[in-house]
Design an enzyme around this catalytic site. Structure first.
Site, short mmCIF file in Angstrom:
data_model
loop_
_atom_site.label_atom_id
_atom_site.label_comp_id
_atom_site.label_asym_id
_atom_site.label_seq_id
_atom_site.Cartn_x
_atom_site.Cartn_y
_atom_site.Cartn_z
N ASP A 17 0.80 -1.23 0.00
CA ASP A 17 0.00 0.00 0.00
C ASP A 17 0.83 1.29 0.00
O ASP A 17 0.56 2.22 0.77
CB ASP A 17 -0.96 0.00 1.19
CG ASP A 17 -1.99 -1.10 1.13
OD1 ASP A 17 -1.99 -1.87 0.14
OD2 ASP A 17 -2.79 -1.22 2.07
N HIS A 58 -10.70 0.91 -3.14
CA HIS A 58 -12.07 0.91 -2.64
C HIS A 58 -13.03 1.63 -3.58
O HIS A 58 -12.70 2.70 -4.11
CB HIS A 58 -12.14 1.62 -1.28
CG HIS A 58 -11.36 0.97 -0.20
ND1 HIS A 58 -11.48 -0.36 0.12
CD2 HIS A 58 -10.45 1.48 0.67
CE1 HIS A 58 -10.69 -0.65 1.14
NE2 HIS A 58 -10.04 0.45 1.49
N HIS A 62 -17.61 2.70 0.32
CA HIS A 62 -17.20 1.42 0.89
C HIS A 62 -17.68 1.30 2.33
O HIS A 62 -17.74 2.29 3.07
CB HIS A 62 -15.68 1.28 0.82
CG HIS A 62 -15.19 -0.10 1.10
ND1 HIS A 62 -14.83 -0.51 2.35
CD2 HIS A 62 -15.03 -1.16 0.28
CE1 HIS A 62 -14.46 -1.79 2.30
NE2 HIS A 62 -14.57 -2.20 1.05
N HIS A 91 -10.83 6.76 1.58
CA HIS A 91 -9.45 6.70 1.10
C HIS A 91 -9.32 5.64 0.03
O HIS A 91 -10.18 4.77 -0.11
CB HIS A 91 -8.47 6.40 2.25
CG HIS A 91 -8.65 5.00 2.79
ND1 HIS A 91 -9.64 4.68 3.71
CD2 HIS A 91 -7.97 3.84 2.54
CE1 HIS A 91 -9.56 3.38 4.00
NE2 HIS A 91 -8.56 2.85 3.29
N LYS A 116 -6.91 -4.77 -3.40
CA LYS A 116 -7.71 -5.34 -2.31
C LYS A 116 -8.70 -4.30 -1.80
O LYS A 116 -8.53 -3.10 -2.00
CB LYS A 116 -6.81 -5.83 -1.18
CG LYS A 116 -5.86 -4.80 -0.61
CD LYS A 116 -4.84 -5.44 0.30
CE LYS A 116 -3.91 -4.42 0.93
NZ LYS A 116 -4.57 -3.46 1.82
N CYS A 161 -2.02 -3.12 7.49
CA CYS A 161 -1.89 -3.96 6.30
C CYS A 161 -0.57 -4.72 6.25
O CYS A 161 -0.54 -5.87 5.80
CB CYS A 161 -2.11 -3.13 5.05
SG CYS A 161 -3.81 -2.49 4.96
#
Length: 217
Positions: A17, A58, A62, A91, A116, A161
């Site tokens: 990320d 996303h 979401h 985000h 993801k 994450c």
């Protein structure tokens, strides 16, 4: 630990990320998050022949966004069908500039990008599983098909994450290292300190090792 020499037959760098959305000026900024880019670039330009990256991706609205829950604020915790969920500021919105991998990230050796969190109803911290702990991303099969058995993880954020990815990788049988100076964390309050402290304790108990980039010589 010093003198680590990644083996191109078995070892891979996992870049978690590294997106502007998690950096200063982003929607869910991690303090010093932009500082991981040069550290990761040094790893990509030197010891590692292989790398994969993950990307929070996303849709608008979401279910993990506080804005999707009237009356709730970011960092409050709610119960979802799959368990407790921290609510985040909006985000990593699909297609937005801040959801892209950072423009200065050296991507030549990144062989796979795992997106993801693209299912509206479930969040995804780990590079391997979504937060129901059952839905897979396909990364495990990809690594197995290439005979890659030792994972070195860097990126954002140490306590979410990166930590979830490291713990899942250890549970799946990989030897796992977290490169601490190539990571930054959020550090929310938690039992016994912060979420970074808690993550490091849990990862150490799972057999994950912590190193710095100096270990690669």
């Amino acid at each position: 630990m010093a003198g680590l020499v990644p083996d191109p037959a078995t070892d891979i760098l996992g870049i978690i990320d590294v997106q502007p959305t998690f950096m200063p000026g982003g929607e869910l900024a991690v303090e010093g998050g932009d500082q991981v880019v040069p550290a990761i670039n040094r790893l990509l330009g030197g010891p590692f022949a292989h790398a994969f990256a993950t990307q929070d991706w996303h849709p608008a609205g979401h279910s993990s966004f506080a804005s999707s829950h009237p009356g709730k604020k970011p960092f409050e915790v709610v119960q979802m069908p799959y368990g407790q969920q921290v609510l985040w500021p909006d985000h990593g919105i699909q297609g937005s500039p801040n959801a892209e991998l950072h423009k200065d990230l050296a991507q030549a050796r990144i062989e796979l990008i795992v997106r993801k969190g693209f299912r509206r109803e479930i969040d995804s911290y780990s590079a391997f599983f979504e937060n129901d702990r059952r839905t897979t991303t396909g990364l495990h099969g990809w690594l197995q098909a290439r005979g890659l058995r030792r994972l070195f993880l860097a990126g954002l954020a140490t306590d979410y994450c990166v930590a979830y990815s490291a713990e899942d990788a250890a549970r799946l049988g990989y030897q796992v290292f977290v490169i601490e100076d190539a990571c930054r964390g959020i550090g929310l309050p938690a039992e016994g300190g912060t979420t970074i402290d808690l993550a490091k304790r849990n990862l150490a108990a799972a057999g994950v090792q912590f190193v710095t980039s100096a270990a690669f010589g």
